[in-house]
Write a protein that holds these residues in place. Structure first.
Motif, mmCIF file in Angstrom:
data_model
loop_
_atom_site.group_PDB
_atom_site.id
_atom_site.type_symbol
_atom_site.label_atom_id
_atom_site.label_comp_id
_atom_site.label_asym_id
_atom_site.label_seq_id
_atom_site.Cartn_x
_atom_site.Cartn_y
_atom_site.Cartn_z
ATOM 1 N N CYS A 1 0.821 -1.222 0.000
ATOM 2 C CA CYS A 1 0.000 0.000 0.000
ATOM 3 C C CYS A 1 0.852 1.268 0.000
ATOM 4 N N GLY A 2 2.164 1.126 0.256
ATOM 5 C CA GLY A 2 3.026 2.300 0.134
ATOM 6 C C GLY A 2 3.972 2.581 1.273
ATOM 7 N N ALA A 3 4.157 1.654 2.217
ATOM 8 C CA ALA A 3 5.091 1.882 3.312
ATOM 9 C C ALA A 3 6.533 1.910 2.803
ATOM 10 N N ASP A 4 7.337 2.782 3.395
ATOM 11 C CA ASP A 4 8.748 2.903 3.009
ATOM 12 C C ASP A 4 9.667 2.074 3.893
ATOM 13 N N THR A 5 9.324 1.991 5.167
ATOM 14 C CA THR A 5 10.181 1.356 6.161
ATOM 15 C C THR A 5 9.305 0.716 7.224
ATOM 16 N N ALA A 6 9.833 -0.301 7.895
ATOM 17 C CA ALA A 6 9.122 -0.918 9.013
ATOM 18 C C ALA A 6 9.980 -0.859 10.268
ATOM 19 N N ILE A 7 9.307 -0.671 11.397
ATOM 20 C CA ILE A 7 9.949 -0.710 12.706
ATOM 21 C C ILE A 7 9.328 -1.874 13.464
#
Length: 292
Positions: A164-170
């Motif tokens: 859906c468009g996330a750039d990074t995950a934490i």
């Protein structure tokens, strides 16, 4: 290792409930900012319960010239409310958001029709409404979300958020590096290519940590629990042992190729500064950075 970490550290803070808490937060942020982190994130309460305090905290961070990534929890919120919040942040020069589902406030039933239900819906809306104006961070769960039906279902949900468009995950915090590396491997096999930043929770208070972990589904390995239980009320022993455990975890993560470290500070500077010093990252400015 030092240069890599110096460029990729980030810290989470939460909006204090009192003036005294805000004073302590400002002191901690001033100390931690000497490490020149990539950004500070700021949490947001269930159903917007800390909205004004979050706004106050984010405003202060921006006034200090600090790169800030406000959390944006969407469940129970409609598009107009989310748009108002995002516009507020846009006017402050915010370019990074942490997009989360969040939890419903106690006593509230299912969200009304037309509101956001999942973080993926929030990410999709942000991309549709704002294009590439914001870098979007999302949550990941190496030990799987406590409400996930299965490990494979949880991975599919994460893959959808990224699509859906996330750039990074934490990630949620964890103390088993193998869980992180196994999750990253599973993501790579699914073609998920975004950086997955490990979330790091220092160990300074066992009863508090156990309460948090039981609530969020983060596992405290049995050997760590038993050692912490054995220390009883000896806070210094707990902190020393916790420091060693988390330091070794960080060292293994960085050596294994983790793209950064995101520290859950609990609005305290001293434990983070001690870990970063032993990892080879030291404050850039003179002063008593270790005081808390």
């Amino acid at each position: 290792m030092t240069k890599h970490l110096q460029d990729t550290l980030s810290f989470e803070v939460f909006p204090p409930k009192t003036d005294e808490g805000m004073t302590k937060l400002k002191r901690a942020v001033t100390q931690l900012n000497q490490l020149k982190p990539l950004y500070f994130s700021c949490t947001y309460g269930a159903g917007g319960s800390t909205r004004e305090r979050t706004f106050e905290t984010v405003s202060w961070l921006r006034e200090q010239g600090i790169e800030t990534a406000p959390h944006l929890a969407c469940i129970g919120s409609g598009k107009e409310e989310i748009r108002d919040i995002v516009e507020h942040y846009s006017q402050q020069g915010i370019t990074r958001l942490v997009a989360l589902r969040g939890d419903l406030p106690s006593g509230m039933g299912r969200p009304d029709r037309g509101t956001f239900r999942y973080a993926s819906e929030l990410v999709a809306y942000l991309r549709e409404a704002y294009g590439q104006q914001f870098s979007i961070e999302v949550a990941a769960y190496p030990e799987f979300h406590p409400q996930a039906a299965s490990a494979s279902a949880d991975l599919e949900h994460f893959k959808h958020k990224v699509a859906c468009g996330a750039d990074t995950a934490i990630t949620q915090y964890f103390y088993n590096a193998d869980a992180y590396f196994a999750f990253v491997d599973a993501c790579e096999k699914q073609g998920i290519a975004v950086p997955i930043i490990p979330g790091i929770m220092p160990i300074t208070n066992y009863s508090q940590l156990a309460r948090f972990s039981d609530a969020c589904g983060a596992e405290i390995p049995r050997w760590i629990r038993r050692r912490l239980e054995a220390f009883g009320e000896d806070r210094e022993a707990i902190r020393a042992f916790g420091h060693d455990v988390v330091l070794k975890l960080c060292e293994r993560l960085v050596a294994g190729g983790a793209p950064g470290l995101h520290f859950y500070t609990m609005n305290q500077a001293k434990p983070i500064l001690a870990l970063c010093t032993d990892l080879g990252v030291t404050p850039k400015l003179a002063g008593d950075a270790a005081a808390d």
